[in-house]
Design a protein around this motif. Sequence first.
Motif, PDB file in Angstrom:
ATOM      1  N   GLN A 221       0.831  -1.196   0.000  1.00 48.90           N
ATOM      2  CA  GLN A 221       0.000   0.000   0.000  1.00 48.90           C
ATOM      3  C   GLN A 221       0.872   1.255   0.000  1.00 48.90           C
ATOM      4  OE1 GLN A 221      -3.320  -0.414  -0.556  1.00 48.90           O
ATOM      5  NE2 GLN A 221      -2.754  -2.594  -0.599  1.00 48.90           N
ATOM      6  N   LEU A 222       0.276   2.348  -0.383  1.00 45.51           N
ATOM      7  CA  LEU A 222       1.004   3.582  -0.661  1.00 45.51           C
ATOM      8  C   LEU A 222       1.699   4.155   0.567  1.00 45.51           C
ATOM      9  CD1 LEU A 222       1.672   5.634  -2.873  1.00 45.51           C
ATOM     10  CD2 LEU A 222      -0.422   6.865  -2.246  1.00 45.51           C
ATOM     11  N   PHE A 223       0.995   4.191   1.696  1.00 54.56           N
ATOM     12  CA  PHE A 223       1.553   4.797   2.911  1.00 54.56           C
ATOM     13  C   PHE A 223       2.800   4.041   3.373  1.00 54.56           C
ATOM     14  CE2 PHE A 223       1.819   5.524   7.487  1.00 54.56           C
ATOM     15  CZ  PHE A 223       1.678   6.900   7.561  1.00 54.56           C
ATOM     16  N   GLU A 224       2.722   2.719   3.429  1.00 54.57           N
ATOM     17  CA  GLU A 224       3.842   1.910   3.896  1.00 54.57           C
ATOM     18  C   GLU A 224       5.018   1.948   2.925  1.00 54.57           C
ATOM     19  OE1 GLU A 224       0.741   1.089   3.887  1.00 54.57           O
ATOM     20  OE2 GLU A 224       0.167   0.426   5.910  1.00 54.57           O
ATOM     21  N   THR A 225       4.725   1.871   1.636  1.00 55.58           N
ATOM     22  CA  THR A 225       5.800   1.889   0.639  1.00 55.58           C
ATOM     23  C   THR A 225       6.533   3.225   0.641  1.00 55.58           C
ATOM     24  OG1 THR A 225       4.503   0.379  -0.742  1.00 55.58           O
ATOM     25  CG2 THR A 225       6.347   1.501  -1.786  1.00 55.58           C
ATOM     26  N   ALA A 226       5.786   4.321   0.761  1.00 55.86           N
ATOM     27  CA  ALA A 226       6.414   5.643   0.825  1.00 55.86           C
ATOM     28  C   ALA A 226       7.282   5.781   2.069  1.00 55.86           C
ATOM     29  CB  ALA A 226       5.335   6.730   0.796  1.00 55.86           C
ATOM     30  N   THR A 227       6.819   5.241   3.187  1.00 49.30           N
ATOM     31  CA  THR A 227       7.608   5.295   4.429  1.00 49.30           C
ATOM     32  C   THR A 227       8.931   4.560   4.272  1.00 49.30           C
ATOM     33  OG1 THR A 227       5.566   5.374   5.739  1.00 49.30           O
ATOM     34  CG2 THR A 227       7.589   4.770   6.886  1.00 49.30           C
ATOM     35  N   LEU A 228       8.882   3.369   3.669  1.00 51.86           N
ATOM     36  CA  LEU A 228      10.115   2.603   3.470  1.00 51.86           C
ATOM     37  C   LEU A 228      11.053   3.320   2.505  1.00 51.86           C
ATOM     38  CD1 LEU A 228      11.782   0.033   3.865  1.00 51.86           C
ATOM     39  CD2 LEU A 228      10.485  -1.014   2.012  1.00 51.86           C
ATOM     40  N   PHE A 229      10.520   3.859   1.433  1.00 48.10           N
ATOM     41  CA  PHE A 229      11.342   4.540   0.432  1.00 48.10           C
ATOM     42  C   PHE A 229      12.077   5.739   1.046  1.00 48.10           C
ATOM     43  CE2 PHE A 229      11.538   7.612  -3.239  1.00 48.10           C
ATOM     44  CZ  PHE A 229      12.601   6.976  -3.866  1.00 48.10           C
ATOM     45  N   ILE A 230      11.371   6.552   1.802  1.00 51.23           N
ATOM     46  CA  ILE A 230      11.991   7.734   2.425  1.00 51.23           C
ATOM     47  C   ILE A 230      13.029   7.305   3.453  1.00 51.23           C
ATOM     48  CG2 ILE A 230      11.539   9.755   3.869  1.00 51.23           C
ATOM     49  CD1 ILE A 230       8.785   9.939   2.519  1.00 51.23           C
ATOM     50  N   THR A 231      12.732   6.245   4.212  1.00 52.17           N
ATOM     51  CA  THR A 231      13.676   5.765   5.223  1.00 52.17           C
ATOM     52  C   THR A 231      14.976   5.299   4.585  1.00 52.17           C
ATOM     53  OG1 THR A 231      11.882   5.093   6.698  1.00 52.17           O
ATOM     54  CG2 THR A 231      14.026   4.061   7.041  1.00 52.17           C
ATOM     55  N   VAL A 232      14.879   4.531   3.508  1.00 49.24           N
ATOM     56  CA  VAL A 232      16.085   4.057   2.826  1.00 49.24           C
ATOM     57  C   VAL A 232      16.906   5.230   2.302  1.00 49.24           C
ATOM     58  CG1 VAL A 232      16.942   2.739   0.847  1.00 49.24           C
ATOM     59  CG2 VAL A 232      15.090   1.814   2.245  1.00 49.24           C
ATOM     60  N   LEU A 233      16.253   6.241   1.762  1.00 46.77           N
ATOM     61  CA  LEU A 233      16.975   7.414   1.265  1.00 46.77           C
ATOM     62  C   LEU A 233      17.689   8.155   2.386  1.00 46.77           C
ATOM     63  CD1 LEU A 233      14.544   8.958  -1.397  1.00 46.77           C
ATOM     64  CD2 LEU A 233      16.595   7.577  -1.777  1.00 46.77           C
ATOM     65  N   VAL A 234      17.008   8.344   3.519  1.00 46.54           N
ATOM     66  CA  VAL A 234      17.621   9.060   4.647  1.00 46.54           C
ATOM     67  C   VAL A 234      18.843   8.308   5.165  1.00 46.54           C
ATOM     68  CG1 VAL A 234      17.265   9.760   7.049  1.00 46.54           C
ATOM     69  CG2 VAL A 234      15.508  10.243   5.339  1.00 46.54           C
ATOM     70  N   VAL A 235      18.693   6.987   5.365  1.00 41.95           N
ATOM     71  CA  VAL A 235      19.806   6.202   5.895  1.00 41.95           C
ATOM     72  C   VAL A 235      20.957   6.157   4.905  1.00 41.95           C
ATOM     73  CG1 VAL A 235      20.510   3.903   6.665  1.00 41.95           C
ATOM     74  CG2 VAL A 235      18.309   4.843   7.388  1.00 41.95           C
ATOM     75  N   ALA A 236      20.670   5.959   3.619  1.00 40.37           N
ATOM     76  CA  ALA A 236      21.732   5.930   2.608  1.00 40.37           C
ATOM     77  C   ALA A 236      22.476   7.260   2.556  1.00 40.37           C
ATOM     78  CB  ALA A 236      21.136   5.597   1.239  1.00 40.37           C
ATOM     79  N   PHE A 237      21.769   8.357   2.724  1.00 41.30           N
ATOM     80  CA  PHE A 237      22.398   9.677   2.709  1.00 41.30           C
ATOM     81  C   PHE A 237      23.342   9.845   3.908  1.00 41.30           C
ATOM     82  CE2 PHE A 237      22.449  14.213   3.835  1.00 41.30           C
ATOM     83  CZ  PHE A 237      22.915  14.755   2.646  1.00 41.30           C
ATOM     84  N   LEU A 238      22.932   9.353   5.090  1.00 38.69           N
ATOM     85  CA  LEU A 238      23.758   9.494   6.286  1.00 38.69           C
ATOM     86  C   LEU A 238      24.968   8.564   6.279  1.00 38.69           C
ATOM     87  CD1 LEU A 238      21.081   9.886   9.123  1.00 38.69           C
ATOM     88  CD2 LEU A 238      22.482  11.666   8.067  1.00 38.69           C
ATOM     89  N   LEU A 239      24.885   7.488   5.511  1.00 37.61           N
ATOM     90  CA  LEU A 239      25.987   6.517   5.487  1.00 37.61           C
ATOM     91  C   LEU A 239      26.995   6.787   4.388  1.00 37.61           C
ATOM     92  CD1 LEU A 239      24.075   3.126   6.021  1.00 37.61           C
ATOM     93  CD2 LEU A 239      25.240   4.512   7.736  1.00 37.61           C
ATOM     94  N   GLN A 240      26.752   7.741   3.525  1.00 36.24           N
ATOM     95  CA  GLN A 240      27.561   7.884   2.319  1.00 36.24           C
ATOM     96  C   GLN A 240      29.002   8.325   2.590  1.00 36.24           C
ATOM     97  OE1 GLN A 240      25.992  10.864  -0.291  1.00 36.24           O
ATOM     98  NE2 GLN A 240      25.884  12.453   1.283  1.00 36.24           N
ATOM     99  N   ASP A 241      29.262   9.024   3.716  1.00 34.89           N
ATOM    100  CA  ASP A 241      30.622   9.500   3.977  1.00 34.89           C
ATOM    101  C   ASP A 241      31.435   8.533   4.831  1.00 34.89           C
ATOM    102  OD1 ASP A 241      29.226   9.831   6.293  1.00 34.89           O
ATOM    103  OD2 ASP A 241      30.009  11.837   6.743  1.00 34.89           O
ATOM    104  N   GLY A 242      30.820   7.438   5.324  1.00 33.88           N
ATOM    105  CA  GLY A 242      31.568   6.435   6.079  1.00 33.88           C
ATOM    106  C   GLY A 242      31.959   6.846   7.477  1.00 33.88           C
ATOM    107  N   THR A 243      31.309   7.861   8.044  1.00 35.82           N
ATOM    108  CA  THR A 243      31.607   8.315   9.405  1.00 35.82           C
ATOM    109  C   THR A 243      30.333   8.338  10.250  1.00 35.82           C
ATOM    110  OG1 THR A 243      31.280  10.651   8.851  1.00 35.82           O
ATOM    111  CG2 THR A 243      33.511   9.739   8.590  1.00 35.82           C
ATOM    112  N   SER A 244      30.525   8.358  11.561  1.00 28.63           N
ATOM    113  CA  SER A 244      29.386   8.349  12.478  1.00 28.63           C
ATOM    114  C   SER A 244      29.686   9.221  13.685  1.00 28.63           C
ATOM    115  CB  SER A 244      29.089   6.921  12.939  1.00 28.63           C
ATOM    116  OG  SER A 244      28.199   6.912  14.029  1.00 28.63           O
ATOM    117  N   ASN A 245      28.638   9.796  14.258  1.00 27.95           N
ATOM    118  CA  ASN A 245      28.735  10.541  15.506  1.00 27.95           C
ATOM    119  C   ASN A 245      27.372  10.492  16.198  1.00 27.95           C
ATOM    120  OD1 ASN A 245      27.119  12.803  14.341  1.00 27.95           O
ATOM    121  ND2 ASN A 245      28.978  13.073  13.095  1.00 27.95           N
ATOM    122  N   TYR A 246      27.330  11.021  17.424  1.00 30.49           N
ATOM    123  CA  TYR A 246      26.103  10.920  18.204  1.00 30.49           C
ATOM    124  C   TYR A 246      24.958  11.740  17.604  1.00 30.49           C
ATOM    125  CZ  TYR A 246      27.034  15.525  20.288  1.00 30.49           C
ATOM    126  OH  TYR A 246      27.249  16.860  20.481  1.00 30.49           O
TER     127      TYR A 246
END
Length: 446
Positions: free
Chosen positions: A388-413
């Motif tokens: 369904q649309l609501f769930e699929t959109a939620t997953l799509f946005i989540t994957v984009l956000v996480v992929a964006f935060l992981l792209q530089d290979g660093t982490s902080n609090y």
Amino acid sequence: MSHKLSVEMESIDNESLHEFEDEILSIPEMKAQKSHPIQALGEGSFSGGLQARGDKVWRNAVCKSIKTVVFSNKLNMLMPFGPLAIFIHIFTGHNGWVFFLTLLGITPLAERLGYATEQLAFYTGPTVGGLLNATFGNATELIISIYALKHGMLRVVQQSLLGSILSNMLLVLGCAFFCGGLVFQDKEQVFDKATAVVNSGLLLMAVMGLLFPAVLHYTHTEVHFGKSELALSRFSSCIMLLAYATYLFYQLKSQKNQYVPLNEEGSQNEDNSSDDDDETPEISKWESIIWLVIMTSWISFLSEYLVNAIEGASVAWKIPISFISVILLPIVGNAAEHASAIMFAMKDKLDISLGVAIGSSTQISMFGIPFCVVIGWIMGRPMDLNFQLFETATLFITVLVVAFLLQDGTSNYFKGLMLILCYLIVAASFFVHVDPLAADEAGLKT
């Protein structure tokens, strides 16, 4: 006269006794007993003593195994809630309490299932151990999903698997980044970007597999209405399973060391590798197998009560089924991942934390969801990839956000805090979201 007679009788008796001994000694077995009187006396009791000693060793081994597996973790204090849930179901039938107590009872079982898998991996080597982790890493979610499929609760299956992906990517990874960042505030933690890119690509492929059936449904462009969507879902599921099998081969054969923690100083790398080498199994191979069977069977048994109580708990607590499926159910399956990811991040082993959180999401999206579609196909249930649309959109946005935060290979609090806050937004969204399809399924059951 009498004295003389008694002396003669005694001499006759002594001669008879010597003759009897000579006859007995002519038998080989009696010679052996005569020459080794202590051994002859002890043979009868030796077998009994050996059996008693074996029974004692067996009892000690069982007690030690139970102590190691059951009583070594404080989380196992929640185990009695499982039988208590069954007791309440039998005598009161209050679905709200049955669901809550079953949820608590399954949580330590899921963690111990992961523990037994890790112990067995010590004896099987990295390749088979990786396959075991891939199989049993999300066994709790799959067991609950299969029972929900059996009862025709297709939306619960879809939403619980979706919730497990969201929980791993946002809450588990966010807590790992946040806790690791607080411990190591004076430096920036690093991880392997190549691993993050591969997992992000697989997650985007899973999103694509879920997106096309939903688009086909909402644009009303099916060749055969109601059938093309299901056929596309089953075909895409087979392709996703093939892609995941290829990924496992690539991971276990070509990239065996992709989750080894990265450190900038060579000395730290040597210290970490020496610490890893010191790790030894706490239970034997057969103990691990037996505990895997026990934990899996007990989880399967409690899952029946958990699934049956979902709708009643939704009515009793006045909480949408979608919130229970997406937010509450994944707590059970992700307990082990949550604890492990935080622990490794606080030890500056961020690659392992990333592998636990993102790897679990990849397993569910590329294996768990397609597997349930195939199982539903076998059961005759129309399980598809249209979340369904609501769930699929939620997953799509989540994957984009996480992929964006992981792209530089660093982490902080701060990155960790951002992911946690994103999860709170998702949780609030599903708390106010009413799924009409789930309500229709409940109506059909009643």
